[in-house]
Write a protein that holds these residues in place. Sequence first.
Motif, PDB file in Angstrom:
ATOM      1  N   UNK A 596     -21.780  17.875   2.467  1.00  0.00           N
ATOM      2  CA  UNK A 596     -20.375  17.971   2.065  1.00  0.00           C
ATOM      3  C   UNK A 596     -20.119  17.176   0.774  1.00  0.00           C
ATOM      4  N   UNK A 597     -20.704  15.989   0.666  1.00  0.00           N
ATOM      5  CA  UNK A 597     -20.502  15.172  -0.531  1.00  0.00           C
ATOM      6  C   UNK A 597     -21.050  15.861  -1.780  1.00  0.00           C
ATOM      7  N   UNK A 598     -22.252  16.423  -1.674  1.00  0.00           N
ATOM      8  CA  UNK A 598     -22.849  17.100  -2.836  1.00  0.00           C
ATOM      9  C   UNK A 598     -22.049  18.362  -3.199  1.00  0.00           C
ATOM     10  N   UNK A 599     -21.518  19.031  -2.204  1.00  0.00           N
ATOM     11  CA  UNK A 599     -20.714  20.223  -2.474  1.00  0.00           C
ATOM     12  C   UNK A 599     -19.456  19.847  -3.242  1.00  0.00           C
ATOM     13  N   UNK A 600     -18.822  18.750  -2.857  1.00  0.00           N
ATOM     14  CA  UNK A 600     -17.619  18.312  -3.572  1.00  0.00           C
ATOM     15  C   UNK A 600     -17.940  18.018  -5.038  1.00  0.00           C
ATOM     16  N   UNK A 601     -19.070  17.351  -5.294  1.00  0.00           N
ATOM     17  CA  UNK A 601     -19.451  17.052  -6.678  1.00  0.00           C
ATOM     18  C   UNK A 601     -19.736  18.334  -7.456  1.00  0.00           C
ATOM     19  N   UNK A 602     -20.422  19.279  -6.834  1.00  0.00           N
ATOM     20  CA  UNK A 602     -20.756  20.534  -7.525  1.00  0.00           C
ATOM     21  C   UNK A 602     -19.491  21.318  -7.864  1.00  0.00           C
ATOM     22  N   UNK A 604     -16.496  20.164  -8.238  1.00  0.00           N
ATOM     23  CA  UNK A 604     -15.776  19.419  -9.272  1.00  0.00           C
ATOM     24  C   UNK A 604     -16.367  19.711 -10.649  1.00  0.00           C
ATOM     25  N   UNK A 605     -17.695  19.687 -10.738  1.00  0.00           N
ATOM     26  CA  UNK A 605     -18.352  19.920 -12.033  1.00  0.00           C
ATOM     27  C   UNK A 605     -18.096  21.338 -12.527  1.00  0.00           C
ATOM     28  N   UNK A 606     -18.199  22.330 -11.661  1.00  0.00           N
ATOM     29  CA  UNK A 606     -17.988  23.712 -12.080  1.00  0.00           C
ATOM     30  C   UNK A 606     -16.530  23.953 -12.480  1.00  0.00           C
ATOM     31  N   UNK A 607     -15.620  23.281 -11.824  1.00  0.00           N
ATOM     32  CA  UNK A 607     -14.204  23.410 -12.188  1.00  0.00           C
ATOM     33  C   UNK A 607     -13.965  22.834 -13.573  1.00  0.00           C
ATOM     34  N   UNK A 608     -14.586  21.712 -13.893  1.00  0.00           N
ATOM     35  CA  UNK A 608     -14.439  21.107 -15.229  1.00  0.00           C
ATOM     36  C   UNK A 608     -15.058  22.003 -16.299  1.00  0.00           C
ATOM     37  N   UNK A 621     -23.002  16.279 -19.919  1.00  0.00           N
ATOM     38  CA  UNK A 621     -23.001  15.397 -18.746  1.00  0.00           C
ATOM     39  C   UNK A 621     -22.525  16.144 -17.504  1.00  0.00           C
ATOM     40  N   UNK A 622     -21.497  16.965 -17.693  1.00  0.00           N
ATOM     41  CA  UNK A 622     -20.991  17.741 -16.561  1.00  0.00           C
ATOM     42  C   UNK A 622     -22.049  18.721 -16.075  1.00  0.00           C
ATOM     43  N   UNK A 623     -22.740  19.391 -17.026  1.00  0.00           N
ATOM     44  CA  UNK A 623     -23.811  20.322 -16.659  1.00  0.00           C
ATOM     45  C   UNK A 623     -24.910  19.598 -15.892  1.00  0.00           C
TER      46      UNK A 623
END
Length: 874
Positions: A596-602, A604-608, A621-623
């Motif tokens: 769940x934690x890694x999914x939230x980070x992924x 977030x990054x794709x949204x940015x 950095x986001x990539x």
Amino acid sequence: MSIAAPHADALQLAESALDLVDADPSKAAKLAKLALRRARARHDPEAEVAALHALSFAQHELGDPQAIRTIRRAVRTGARHGLTRRTALARRRLALDLAGRGSIPAAMLELDLARAALDPLEQARSEVFRVAVLWYAGSATVPLGPTEQALTTLRRHGDRFWEARLLHNRGGLLAERGDISAAEQDLTRARELFIELGAPAAAFRLDCELARVALIRGDLPECLARLDAVEDNGVAALAAAELALIRAQATAAARLRAESLASLARAQTLWTVASRDDHVGRLEAIRLTLLAGDAPAARALALRTRRSFAAQRRDVSAARAAGLALVAAVAAGVTRRAELRSAQRAAAVLQAAGWRADGERLRLTIARAAIELGALTLADRELAACTLLRRRGPIADRIAVRHVEALLLRARGDRRGAQRAARQGLALLERYRETLGASDLRAAASEIGVELGRLGLTIALEGAASAAVLSWAERLRGSAMRLPPVIPPSDPELRDREIDLRRVNAEIQREQRAGRASGTLRSRQATLEESIRRRARHAAGSGGVVTAQPSRGELVSALGGAGLVELIELDGTLTALTLVGPRLIRHELGPLEPVREQLEWLRFALTRLAAGRQSREQREATMAGARASAQALDRQLIRPLADALGDRDLVLVPTGALHGVPWAALPGLRGRPLVTAPSAATWLGLQSGPRRRRTKVVSVAGPRLRHSPAEAAAVAALYDGATELDPRQCTAAAVTRALNGATVAHLACHGHFRADSPLFSSLELADGPLNVYELQRLTRAPEMIVLSACDLAVSETRPGDELLGFGAALIAMGSRTVIASVVPVPDAATKRLMVTFHEQLVAGRSPALALARAQAALGPARAALAGFVCLGTG
């Protein structure tokens, strides 16, 4: 009903005020005060007692705490002047107020004194008060002989007001006893009489009571429709509180917690205004605290409430509070043997008072607690006593009986018997769900059976048979979506509100773009949404049944060379099942939380990345963050399955938060044709469903998207005879007309997922948003629909892996395939992806393969578009 003129004498005014209370308590109170002033001015004690009586009655209906003081003055004044009949009538009124405050013995004494001094007609009228006092006492064992005799007397005298009052009270008591048919007959006739007599306030109370009876009967749509048919504007605080309480109970039964808590809060506010302590509301507050998942708080509240009721000598209410305290103790895992003995005494009190259903609910809880404490003989005895709940209880109670049976069988080592009981309980849930037409009610209903389904899954996971695990994983997964869709009934008022909502939403967007405040519009939006949500829930189920669970052989045949991955979460741990050919293998994936934690980070990054507006360094950095999270998810979810799956196409059935995974971002799935589905059963049903013979292609360009006209035109050019709608043409009416029966529909429109209310997720069109409620009016959902400029693949996940959202609604409506993203996407790159996707489709590729190839062809832009998934079947 006659109302005395203001110049009439004091006694006439008082009697007219008494007659007016049921129709208009506010006017009755004013008239009674006028009568009281005249009576005192003329030293007329009889008129004074009659005026005090009428005023007290009106104060009671208005929730005025002075009511009991007023009626006590009437009794004292009448007794002092030797007015035997007038004093007796006032004592009747006093008895009711005393009973409402828990002073049952004192109330019965006043009632006995009153009856002894009255003639046969007034004795018949006194039956109204006797039934009411016994209801306040919590006694459901009221003998009906005296009541029937009283009704005969009232009818002989043509006394329709008192007949209606007695039918009302008896109907309420019959409902509590479980005699629903007789209760509805009494209540309906009472309502008719009050309407004929011009007593709207009394008729309002009957509307509330009939809604409550529908809820007891298990007909949730009818209950909600009855509640929505009445307005609480202009009614007394206590009447409005009763309506709010019943709505709280109904929405709690539907597992709509937030709405239930809001309705209960309104009821409690109204009780406070009326200075009234409502014992039913206090008990309901405990139940809702339990539903909210705070068992320790519910237990503390139940224990306080039990002590309070005991001090008031409300023995039945105290016993019911004791039962809820035990339920909370079981939920919190803090049950002690001493509590079981106390609960047994409370159950005996309930049974003796005639509250058989409540008594059996408590005994069922005792049985469950006894199982946890290892007292299986006690559990057996208590469970065997729950015959009423087993046969005729509400659906939640009957499922709870099967749950306790399953727990007891498991405790005795009978795993097969336990699973059989669990299956029986879930079959009851499916029959109940069939009565519901609204998609949010269907989805919420799964929560009733989640605990039972998880018990069956736990037992299966304890064994070695992977086939049993797959069966139980599927048994309560996305079940609401496997029912035949219900097209909302034609309702002109509902359609008008939907049109009004679209207009208001369009105005809000214009105000926001102009930088102006839109508070008034948002208030109107909330009011319209609540109205639409409520009216949509009136739809009854179609009577269809949930599609059968697929056998392993059926799945293997439909999969062909593809593989199935079903992800399962139980108690925070993930398990995967893979089915490749005839081989069904179970894989332990470990704890859910790191995933769940890694999914939230992924996400977030794709949204940015989709938002843009980053410097080159920030983007890099986001990539890098997105790649790291995607690799971590791949290690946790996909690599452990690699040997079983190879490089074949996949059908993936996620669970919980994993429905939001952008699967194409994971290295082990990159470029691979992949379909996600709410359940294997849903996938199989869509896979094997009939295909349409005629081709109808629709391509729509929405407003405020720079690339949408070119994208829609490019897609339309690939198909012969395609219908194209530009940003000015794409009104809600035009789009829904075009979508109905389409084989391929491409929508390049802004979309908005509403986490707070998923069924108001929408597409932005020329005249405002098109939401799910309106979409559900399609008689034939598009066979394949592509949502290219939004994140409408996102769904809210409810217990039982029920999904609510735009894409989920389309699948439930019968769309075979939905192409959409689980994260926001960049507009320009999306156009290239979509044109390539449709080129692949026209060349004969399946939707899943076409999407995989289109994503693979994007090169560096691929990461930002990894959120697109193929839902349903590919």
